[in-house]
Scaffold this motif. Structure first.
Motif, PDB file in Angstrom:
ATOM      1  N   LYS A 131       0.797  -1.319   0.181  1.00 38.09           N
ATOM      2  CA  LYS A 131       0.031   0.021  -0.001  1.00 38.09           C
ATOM      3  C   LYS A 131       0.833   1.238   0.065  1.00 38.09           C
ATOM      4  CE  LYS A 131      -4.083  -1.909   2.610  1.00 38.09           C
ATOM      5  NZ  LYS A 131      -4.798  -1.840   3.543  1.00 38.09           N
ATOM      6  N   LYS A 132       2.166   1.113   0.225  1.00 35.49           N
ATOM      7  CA  LYS A 132       3.104   2.436   0.518  1.00 35.49           C
ATOM      8  C   LYS A 132       3.472   2.586  -0.992  1.00 35.49           C
ATOM      9  CE  LYS A 132       2.913   3.145   4.865  1.00 35.49           C
ATOM     10  NZ  LYS A 132       2.591   4.624   5.324  1.00 35.49           N
ATOM     11  N   LYS A 133       2.850   3.250  -1.767  1.00 37.64           N
ATOM     12  CA  LYS A 133       3.126   3.569  -3.208  1.00 37.64           C
ATOM     13  C   LYS A 133       4.329   4.350  -3.598  1.00 37.64           C
ATOM     14  CE  LYS A 133      -1.145   5.200  -3.164  1.00 37.64           C
ATOM     15  NZ  LYS A 133      -2.578   5.926  -3.348  1.00 37.64           N
ATOM     16  N   GLU A 134       4.830   4.752  -2.560  1.00 34.55           N
ATOM     17  CA  GLU A 134       6.147   5.392  -2.641  1.00 34.55           C
ATOM     18  C   GLU A 134       7.346   4.866  -2.501  1.00 34.55           C
ATOM     19  OE1 GLU A 134       4.644   6.979   1.487  1.00 34.55           O
ATOM     20  OE2 GLU A 134       3.829   5.723  -0.330  1.00 34.55           O
ATOM     21  N   LEU A 135       7.048   3.358  -2.200  1.00 36.43           N
ATOM     22  CA  LEU A 135       8.327   2.530  -1.795  1.00 36.43           C
ATOM     23  C   LEU A 135       8.803   1.886  -3.208  1.00 36.43           C
ATOM     24  CD1 LEU A 135       7.253   1.043   1.552  1.00 36.43           C
ATOM     25  CD2 LEU A 135       9.257   2.643   0.971  1.00 36.43           C
ATOM     26  N   ALA A 136      10.005   1.865  -3.422  1.00 32.41           N
ATOM     27  CA  ALA A 136      10.220   0.996  -4.771  1.00 32.41           C
ATOM     28  C   ALA A 136      10.805  -0.344  -4.178  1.00 32.41           C
ATOM     29  CB  ALA A 136      11.735   1.910  -5.341  1.00 32.41           C
ATOM     30  N   LEU A 137       9.926  -1.516  -3.973  1.00 29.16           N
ATOM     31  CA  LEU A 137      10.019  -2.440  -3.282  1.00 29.16           C
ATOM     32  C   LEU A 137       9.314  -3.511  -4.082  1.00 29.16           C
ATOM     33  CD1 LEU A 137       9.755  -1.785   0.602  1.00 29.16           C
ATOM     34  CD2 LEU A 137      11.923  -2.179  -0.770  1.00 29.16           C
ATOM     35  N   GLN A 138      10.011  -4.730  -4.483  1.00 30.71           N
ATOM     36  CA  GLN A 138       9.173  -5.803  -4.843  1.00 30.71           C
ATOM     37  C   GLN A 138       9.180  -6.757  -3.588  1.00 30.71           C
ATOM     38  OE1 GLN A 138      11.408  -7.560  -8.153  1.00 30.71           O
ATOM     39  NE2 GLN A 138      10.405  -6.385  -9.810  1.00 30.71           N
ATOM     40  N   VAL A 139       8.092  -7.051  -3.134  1.00 32.85           N
ATOM     41  CA  VAL A 139       7.683  -7.708  -1.892  1.00 32.85           C
ATOM     42  C   VAL A 139       7.414  -9.146  -2.232  1.00 32.85           C
ATOM     43  CG1 VAL A 139       6.806  -7.910   0.474  1.00 32.85           C
ATOM     44  CG2 VAL A 139       7.196  -5.728  -0.465  1.00 32.85           C
ATOM     45  N   GLN A 140       8.168 -10.348  -1.505  1.00 33.00           N
ATOM     46  CA  GLN A 140       7.775 -11.506  -1.796  1.00 33.00           C
ATOM     47  C   GLN A 140       7.582 -12.142  -0.120  1.00 33.00           C
ATOM     48  OE1 GLN A 140      11.145 -12.146  -4.816  1.00 33.00           O
ATOM     49  NE2 GLN A 140       9.701 -13.731  -5.361  1.00 33.00           N
ATOM     50  N   VAL A 141       6.742 -13.270  -0.133  1.00 35.32           N
ATOM     51  CA  VAL A 141       6.547 -13.807   1.109  1.00 35.32           C
ATOM     52  C   VAL A 141       6.870 -15.221   0.990  1.00 35.32           C
ATOM     53  CG1 VAL A 141       4.966 -14.397   2.891  1.00 35.32           C
ATOM     54  CG2 VAL A 141       5.017 -12.159   1.770  1.00 35.32           C
ATOM     55  N   CYS A 142       7.516 -15.864   2.021  1.00 38.56           N
ATOM     56  CA  CYS A 142       7.580 -17.282   1.960  1.00 38.56           C
ATOM     57  C   CYS A 142       7.667 -17.868   3.382  1.00 38.56           C
ATOM     58  CB  CYS A 142       9.119 -17.843   1.439  1.00 38.56           C
ATOM     59  SG  CYS A 142      10.373 -16.951   2.339  1.00 38.56           S
ATOM     60  N   SER A 143       7.458 -19.113   3.616  1.00 37.16           N
ATOM     61  CA  SER A 143       7.105 -19.620   4.880  1.00 37.16           C
ATOM     62  C   SER A 143       8.366 -20.690   5.320  1.00 37.16           C
ATOM     63  CB  SER A 143       5.994 -20.529   4.842  1.00 37.16           C
ATOM     64  OG  SER A 143       5.950 -21.844   3.974  1.00 37.16           O
ATOM     65  N   ASP A 144       9.388 -20.964   4.624  1.00 39.20           N
ATOM     66  CA  ASP A 144      10.570 -21.455   5.053  1.00 39.20           C
ATOM     67  C   ASP A 144      11.845 -21.155   4.425  1.00 39.20           C
ATOM     68  OD1 ASP A 144      11.551 -23.361   2.834  1.00 39.20           O
ATOM     69  OD2 ASP A 144       9.398 -23.938   3.033  1.00 39.20           O
ATOM     70  N   PRO A 145      13.175 -21.369   5.112  1.00 37.48           N
ATOM     71  CA  PRO A 145      14.297 -20.818   4.471  1.00 37.48           C
ATOM     72  C   PRO A 145      14.719 -21.244   3.168  1.00 37.48           C
ATOM     73  CG  PRO A 145      14.495 -21.240   6.879  1.00 37.48           C
ATOM     74  CD  PRO A 145      13.126 -21.681   6.415  1.00 37.48           C
ATOM     75  N   GLU A 146      14.105 -22.438   2.938  1.00 33.75           N
ATOM     76  CA  GLU A 146      14.670 -23.185   1.502  1.00 33.75           C
ATOM     77  C   GLU A 146      13.997 -22.446   0.246  1.00 33.75           C
ATOM     78  OE1 GLU A 146      16.085 -25.347  -1.257  1.00 33.75           O
ATOM     79  OE2 GLU A 146      16.762 -25.523   0.858  1.00 33.75           O
ATOM     80  N   GLN A 147      12.700 -21.923   0.652  1.00 29.96           N
ATOM     81  CA  GLN A 147      11.916 -20.909  -0.493  1.00 29.96           C
ATOM     82  C   GLN A 147      12.781 -19.696  -0.683  1.00 29.96           C
ATOM     83  OE1 GLN A 147       7.921 -21.120   1.459  1.00 29.96           O
ATOM     84  NE2 GLN A 147       7.372 -22.103  -0.313  1.00 29.96           N
TER      85      GLN A 147
END
Length: 305
Positions: A25-41
């Protein structure tokens, strides 16, 4: 400018997804956000693209965390005093998204990397400043301003600022969080990180960004005309907003001077004779005091009450 890669690795997928949603929602941030549930991912993500910022749960062992390479590693800890590895930065997980983001930006700032977190605030045209003002009270102008802001935010980057003496925290706005008073403080310091600070203070109502109003009326009364002008200039220069909505109170200093800085002034009006008499007096005062330019900006709007 290429965006930075931020990965959230946490066993609690709902927690990670909620924080990721907050960041997007922070449109001014230049970020590609990814989510994972374990370190292998996370390691697989790392093989495809370098990770600039990693937020990882302290529930994973330090050995597992060390296997993931990232420019900055933040460990989401269960307690505020938890210890971490030498190159890891502890961040208490059970606090607001604003607080976690502020810590991330602050730490990146210490490394001189905060600029890359933000989109450049390059605008092709001047920021539109919509003032909302009425000499008549209880016209529903705050609700009107928020609804207008949400509609405009579908197509534009919009920031709503409530400049009322009694903005009504706990009514339209949540009770907790930093306020416009905090932004004024940083504006007075002429901080080079003003855009970054605004990002951490802004809250969201659908696609609309907004700031919580002052909590103490005497504090907003103390803001000088020069400080209001400086604040508006810094927002235009340092942020990405196309539209700024100011919900203005007659009790602030040099209210007509603030109205003069607006590109247009929406005036909610009521139909009863007393309300119309107040509006007439307001317009006459603008004429007598030499604010004909402000009078020309007035757009009267009858609201259903």
């Amino acid at each position: 400018m290429s965006s930075k890669s931020l990965v959230i690795c946490d066993q609690e997928e709902k927690y990670a997804s909620a924080f990721a949603a907050y960041l997007t929602k922070k449109k001014e941030l230049a970020l590609q956000v990814q989510v994972c549930s374990d370190p292998e991912q996370a390691r697989k993500i790392q093989q495809e693209k370098a990770i600039d910022i990693l937020l990882i749960s302290s529930g994973y062992s330090q050995e597992m965390r060390k296997e993931i390479q990232a420019g900055s590693v933040f460990v989401l800890t269960e307690t505020a005093s938890a210890s971490t590895g030498p190159l890891e930065i502890p961040v208490y997980r059970y606090q607001s998204g604003e607080a976690i983001l502020a810590e991330v930006i602050c730490q990146c700032g210490l490394k001189g990397e905060e600029e890359g977190l933000f989109l450049q605030a390059a605008k092709k045209r001047q920021m539109r400043i919509i003032g909302i003002f009425s000499p008549v009270h209880r016209t529903g102008k705050t609700g009107y301003g928020l609804e207008m802001g949400k509609e405009l935010a579908v197509s534009y980057n919009v920031l709503y600022i409530n400049m009322e003496l009694y903005g009504g925290i706990g009514g339209h706005f949540p009770e907790e969080g930093q306020t416009l008073a905090d932004l004024i403080y940083y504006s007075r310091q002429e901080s080079r990180n003003f855009g970054m600070i605004l990002t951490t203070l802004a809250k969201h109502m659908e696609s609309l960004d907004y700031l919580l109003p002052f909590r103490v009326s005497e504090d907003i009364k103390a803001v000088t005309p020069e400080e209001w002008t400086s604040l508006l200039m810094q927002i235009e220069q340092c942020a990405i907003y196309d539209v700024l909505i100011l919900d203005i109170d007659e009790g602030i200093q040099d209210v007509y001077g603030v109205l003069r800085q607006c590109t247009e002034v929406m005036v909610p009006v009521a139909r009863d004779p007393a309300a119309r008499a107040k509006l007439f007096q307001f317009e006459e005062e603008l004429r007598l005091l030499g604010y004909e330019d402000v009078k020309k900006k007035l757009v009267k709007k009858e609201l259903e009450r």
